[in-house]
Enzyme design. Structure first.
Site, PDB file in Angstrom:
ATOM      1  N   HIS A  15      72.435 -31.799 -37.859  1.00 25.92           N
ATOM      2  CA  HIS A  15      72.963 -30.899 -38.881  1.00 25.92           C
ATOM      3  C   HIS A  15      72.751 -29.454 -38.455  1.00 25.92           C
ATOM      4  O   HIS A  15      71.612 -28.983 -38.341  1.00 25.92           O
ATOM      5  CB  HIS A  15      72.251 -31.175 -40.208  1.00 25.92           C
ATOM      6  CG  HIS A  15      72.809 -30.432 -41.377  1.00 25.92           C
ATOM      7  ND1 HIS A  15      72.051 -29.582 -42.152  1.00 25.92           N
ATOM      8  CD2 HIS A  15      74.049 -30.413 -41.908  1.00 25.92           C
ATOM      9  CE1 HIS A  15      72.792 -29.089 -43.126  1.00 25.92           C
ATOM     10  NE2 HIS A  15      74.011 -29.569 -42.994  1.00 25.92           N
ATOM     11  N   HIS A  57      77.257 -21.092 -41.186  1.00 27.76           N
ATOM     12  CA  HIS A  57      77.337 -21.766 -42.480  1.00 27.76           C
ATOM     13  C   HIS A  57      77.663 -20.783 -43.588  1.00 27.76           C
ATOM     14  O   HIS A  57      78.527 -21.018 -44.418  1.00 27.76           O
ATOM     15  CB  HIS A  57      76.031 -22.487 -42.794  1.00 27.76           C
ATOM     16  CG  HIS A  57      75.996 -23.076 -44.167  1.00 27.76           C
ATOM     17  ND1 HIS A  57      75.537 -22.370 -45.271  1.00 27.76           N
ATOM     18  CD2 HIS A  57      76.371 -24.285 -44.633  1.00 27.76           C
ATOM     19  CE1 HIS A  57      75.641 -23.135 -46.342  1.00 27.76           C
ATOM     20  NE2 HIS A  57      76.145 -24.295 -45.987  1.00 27.76           N
TER      21      HIS A  57
END
Length: 256
Positions: A15, A57
């Site tokens: 991730h 992100h």
């Protein structure tokens, strides 16, 4: 159809490259992923004001670099002067795809503005067979599928995921089918639970598999939870602790 999921499972997805083990979405994170022997990286993308797709992100650089401001309001030359916690500049998606040709990448398109530049970058890189496109937005995924064709792998969007959850709980009472491989969807990516309600159950996994969809669960960092989900038959785990995930899979004889 993409061969994104053609390898043996269950798969381990780092991730953001392993955000609890190395600075997230950085080149160091990519190197960390590969050093562990993982073949899959999960990442996020935004586009700069001049259309460069970068791994990030957040819509702003404040949290992960020494600068401030929105990615979409800076051109690449300005963004390239900033440094992340590893001491490097932000990584461009075209660099990721060209520098790591054997890596498979799960790409979360974080906003509408990135769709066009993302399509252009993927086409130029010739990398459609080793990426999976994800988004919470069903409309964003529809646009990506329309632009790139059914040969590109995608996950389900929010609405189709909700339909799948309902199908698992209610069975025949849910009549509307979710998107499947014919539309380019190869997987559903979900948390183990939502607002305290379990999402990933044995029945959910079986329902997804009947629709031709792999089940990937995020973000799973504790070994006991990894084991529990693997016992339910999930096809992949997305973790901020890829080193720990590799250890769990190795102990189960499931590391490939």
């Amino acid at each position: 159809m993409s061969d994104y999921l053609s390898g043996p499972g269950p798969i381990a997805l780092a991730h953001r490259g392993g955000g609890r083990e190395v600075p997230e979405n950085s080149r160091a994170a990519v190197e960390h992923t590969l050093a562990l022997g993982l073949g899959y990286l999960e990442t996020d993308v935004h586009a700069t004001a001049d259309g460069v797709v970068v791994l990030s992100h957040d819509p702003t650089v404040d949290r992960v670099t020494d600068g401030t401001g929105a990615v979409g309001e800076m051109d690449w030359d300005r963004l390239a002067t900033l440094r992340d916690a590893s001491g490097e500049r932000l990584l461009r998606l075209d660099e990721l795809l060209s520098d790591y040709p054997d890596l498979r990448v799960n790409i979360d398109a974080k906003d509408d503005a990135v769709v066009g530049p993302l399509v252009d970058t993927l086409r130029a890189a010739g990398a459609l067979d080793r990426v999976c496109l994800a988004s919470f937005s069903d409309e964003r995924l529809r646009r990506l599928r329309a632009e790139l064709g059914p040969g590109v792998a995608t996950s389900l969007g929010r609405r189709d995921t909700a339909r799948l959850v309902a199908a698992a709980r209610l069975g025949a009472r849910v009549r509307r089918s979710v998107a499947g491989p014919a539309q380019g969807a190869v997987c559903v990516q979900v948390p183990p639970r939502y607002r305290g309600v379990p999402i990933v159950t044995r029945r959910f996994v079986a329902t997804a598999h009947r629709h031709g969809l792999a089940v990937h669960v995020w973000t799973v960092d504790e070994p006991a939870e990894m084991v529990r989900l693997l016992d339910l038959g999930v096809d992949g785990l997305i973790s901020d602790r890829p080193r720990v995930l590799r250890e769990v899979l190795t102990a189960r004889g499931a590391w490939h």
